[in-house]
Design a protein around this motif. Structure first.
Motif, mmCIF file in Angstrom:
data_model
loop_
_atom_site.group_PDB
_atom_site.id
_atom_site.type_symbol
_atom_site.label_atom_id
_atom_site.label_comp_id
_atom_site.label_asym_id
_atom_site.label_seq_id
_atom_site.Cartn_x
_atom_site.Cartn_y
_atom_site.Cartn_z
ATOM 1 N N ASP A 67 0.836 -1.204 0.000
ATOM 2 C CA ASP A 67 0.000 0.000 0.000
ATOM 3 C C ASP A 67 0.874 1.257 0.000
ATOM 4 O O ASP A 67 1.586 1.516 0.966
ATOM 5 C CB ASP A 67 -0.893 -0.008 1.243
ATOM 6 N N PRO A 68 0.814 2.061 -1.081
ATOM 7 C CA PRO A 68 1.658 3.255 -1.144
ATOM 8 C C PRO A 68 1.337 4.290 -0.067
ATOM 9 O O PRO A 68 2.146 5.163 0.211
ATOM 10 C CB PRO A 68 1.406 3.817 -2.543
ATOM 11 N N ASN A 69 0.176 4.187 0.575
ATOM 12 C CA ASN A 69 -0.190 5.120 1.630
ATOM 13 C C ASN A 69 0.190 4.632 3.025
ATOM 14 O O ASN A 69 -0.083 5.311 4.009
ATOM 15 C CB ASN A 69 -1.697 5.406 1.579
ATOM 16 N N SER A 70 0.804 3.472 3.103
ATOM 17 C CA SER A 70 1.188 2.894 4.387
ATOM 18 C C SER A 70 2.587 3.385 4.776
ATOM 19 O O SER A 70 3.466 3.493 3.916
ATOM 20 C CB SER A 70 1.195 1.366 4.283
ATOM 21 N N PRO A 71 2.809 3.641 6.057
ATOM 22 C CA PRO A 71 4.148 4.057 6.484
ATOM 23 C C PRO A 71 5.214 2.973 6.279
ATOM 24 O O PRO A 71 6.398 3.271 6.263
ATOM 25 C CB PRO A 71 3.986 4.387 7.975
ATOM 26 N N THR A 72 4.787 1.725 6.103
ATOM 27 C CA THR A 72 5.755 0.638 5.887
ATOM 28 C C THR A 72 5.847 0.221 4.420
ATOM 29 O O THR A 72 6.395 -0.834 4.108
ATOM 30 C CB THR A 72 5.398 -0.587 6.754
ATOM 31 N N HIS A 73 5.333 1.052 3.510
ATOM 32 C CA HIS A 73 5.332 0.736 2.072
ATOM 33 C C HIS A 73 6.746 0.455 1.564
ATOM 34 O O HIS A 73 7.686 1.160 1.909
ATOM 35 C CB HIS A 73 4.736 1.901 1.280
ATOM 36 N N LYS A 74 6.865 -0.590 0.753
ATOM 37 C CA LYS A 74 8.126 -0.908 0.089
ATOM 38 C C LYS A 74 8.002 -0.444 -1.356
ATOM 39 O O LYS A 74 7.186 -0.987 -2.115
ATOM 40 C CB LYS A 74 8.405 -2.411 0.128
ATOM 41 N N PRO A 75 8.794 0.525 -1.784
ATOM 42 C CA PRO A 75 8.697 1.045 -3.147
ATOM 43 C C PRO A 75 8.891 -0.023 -4.224
ATOM 44 O O PRO A 75 8.367 0.106 -5.324
ATOM 45 C CB PRO A 75 9.811 2.097 -3.220
ATOM 46 N N GLU A 76 9.631 -1.097 -3.895
ATOM 47 C CA GLU A 76 9.857 -2.170 -4.867
ATOM 48 C C GLU A 76 8.548 -2.823 -5.309
ATOM 49 O O GLU A 76 8.475 -3.455 -6.348
ATOM 50 C CB GLU A 76 10.762 -3.266 -4.291
ATOM 51 N N LEU A 77 7.507 -2.670 -4.488
ATOM 52 C CA LEU A 77 6.222 -3.293 -4.806
ATOM 53 C C LEU A 77 5.323 -2.372 -5.630
ATOM 54 O O LEU A 77 4.187 -2.710 -5.917
ATOM 55 C CB LEU A 77 5.497 -3.708 -3.516
ATOM 56 N N GLY A 78 5.820 -1.233 -6.006
ATOM 57 C CA GLY A 78 5.030 -0.284 -6.799
ATOM 58 C C GLY A 78 5.599 -0.127 -8.191
ATOM 59 O O GLY A 78 6.204 -1.038 -8.743
ATOM 60 N N ALA A 79 5.409 1.012 -8.729
ATOM 61 C CA ALA A 79 5.954 1.392 -10.040
ATOM 62 C C ALA A 79 5.402 0.570 -11.197
ATOM 63 O O ALA A 79 6.032 0.472 -12.240
ATOM 64 C CB ALA A 79 7.481 1.344 -10.018
ATOM 65 N N GLY A 80 4.242 -0.043 -11.011
ATOM 66 C CA GLY A 80 3.582 -0.729 -12.122
ATOM 67 C C GLY A 80 4.252 -1.991 -12.610
ATOM 68 O O GLY A 80 3.952 -2.477 -13.695
ATOM 69 N N LYS A 81 5.160 -2.549 -11.840
ATOM 70 C CA LYS A 81 5.834 -3.768 -12.267
ATOM 71 C C LYS A 81 4.977 -4.990 -11.946
ATOM 72 O O LYS A 81 4.115 -4.944 -11.097
ATOM 73 C CB LYS A 81 7.184 -3.886 -11.563
ATOM 74 N N LYS A 82 5.247 -6.071 -12.667
ATOM 75 C CA LYS A 82 4.547 -7.333 -12.391
ATOM 76 C C LYS A 82 5.144 -7.926 -11.119
ATOM 77 O O LYS A 82 6.360 -8.061 -11.005
ATOM 78 C CB LYS A 82 4.718 -8.306 -13.551
ATOM 79 N N LEU A 83 4.296 -8.261 -10.169
ATOM 80 C CA LEU A 83 4.731 -8.884 -8.932
ATOM 81 C C LEU A 83 4.489 -10.382 -9.022
ATOM 82 O O LEU A 83 3.372 -10.818 -9.306
ATOM 83 C CB LEU A 83 3.975 -8.296 -7.739
#
Length: 130
Positions: A67-83
């Motif tokens: 969750d990009p709004n979470s204080p513990t967000h990991k940026p690696e899990l964002g940016a539109g990449k396939k997880l």
């Protein structure tokens, strides 16, 4: 309403998310648009290692770190990449992938058979230090 078993929940999740074999997943290694996410517990990683380059996010923290709004967000899990999620057998990763999909992260898959399937397919491993 009848209670669903854990097996029922995993089967439902597997029908709703993309499921990759170990071989299919290993072919995605090195793709800059793919992030492998190991959702096993830290103790499991210390015993067996992890897929080289994978991001470690224990299953219990997955939604919070995605969750990009979470204080513990990991940026690696964002940016539109396939997880591409994996665990020890494919159950936790299926549940996690379904949860991420429900959060709106649509480019997500999980590996059937988990880490052992990735090992059998020749996925490179790295040790995890304490």
């Amino acid at each position: 309403m009848a209670m669903k078993s854990a097996k029922d929940l995993v089967a439902e999740a597997s029908r709703e998310v993309e499921t990759l074999s170990g071989q299919e997943a290993v072919k995605l290694l090195g793709d800059p648009n793919v992030v492998f996410v190991d959702v096993r517990e830290g103790e499991e990683l210390q015993k067996t290692g992890k897929l080289q380059g994978a991001v470690h996010v224990p299953r219990g923290f997955l939604e919070f770190q995605a969750d990009p709004n979470s204080p513990t967000h990991k940026p690696e899990l964002g940016a539109g990449k396939k997880l591409v999620l994996y665990c020890g057998s494919g159950n936790r990763s299926a549940l996690g992938a379904k949860s991420l999909k429900e959060m709106g992260i649509t480019n997500v898959a999980h590996v059937a058979g988990g880490f052992p399937a990735l090992q059998q397919a020749g996925g490179p491993q790295e040790e995890v230090s304490r």
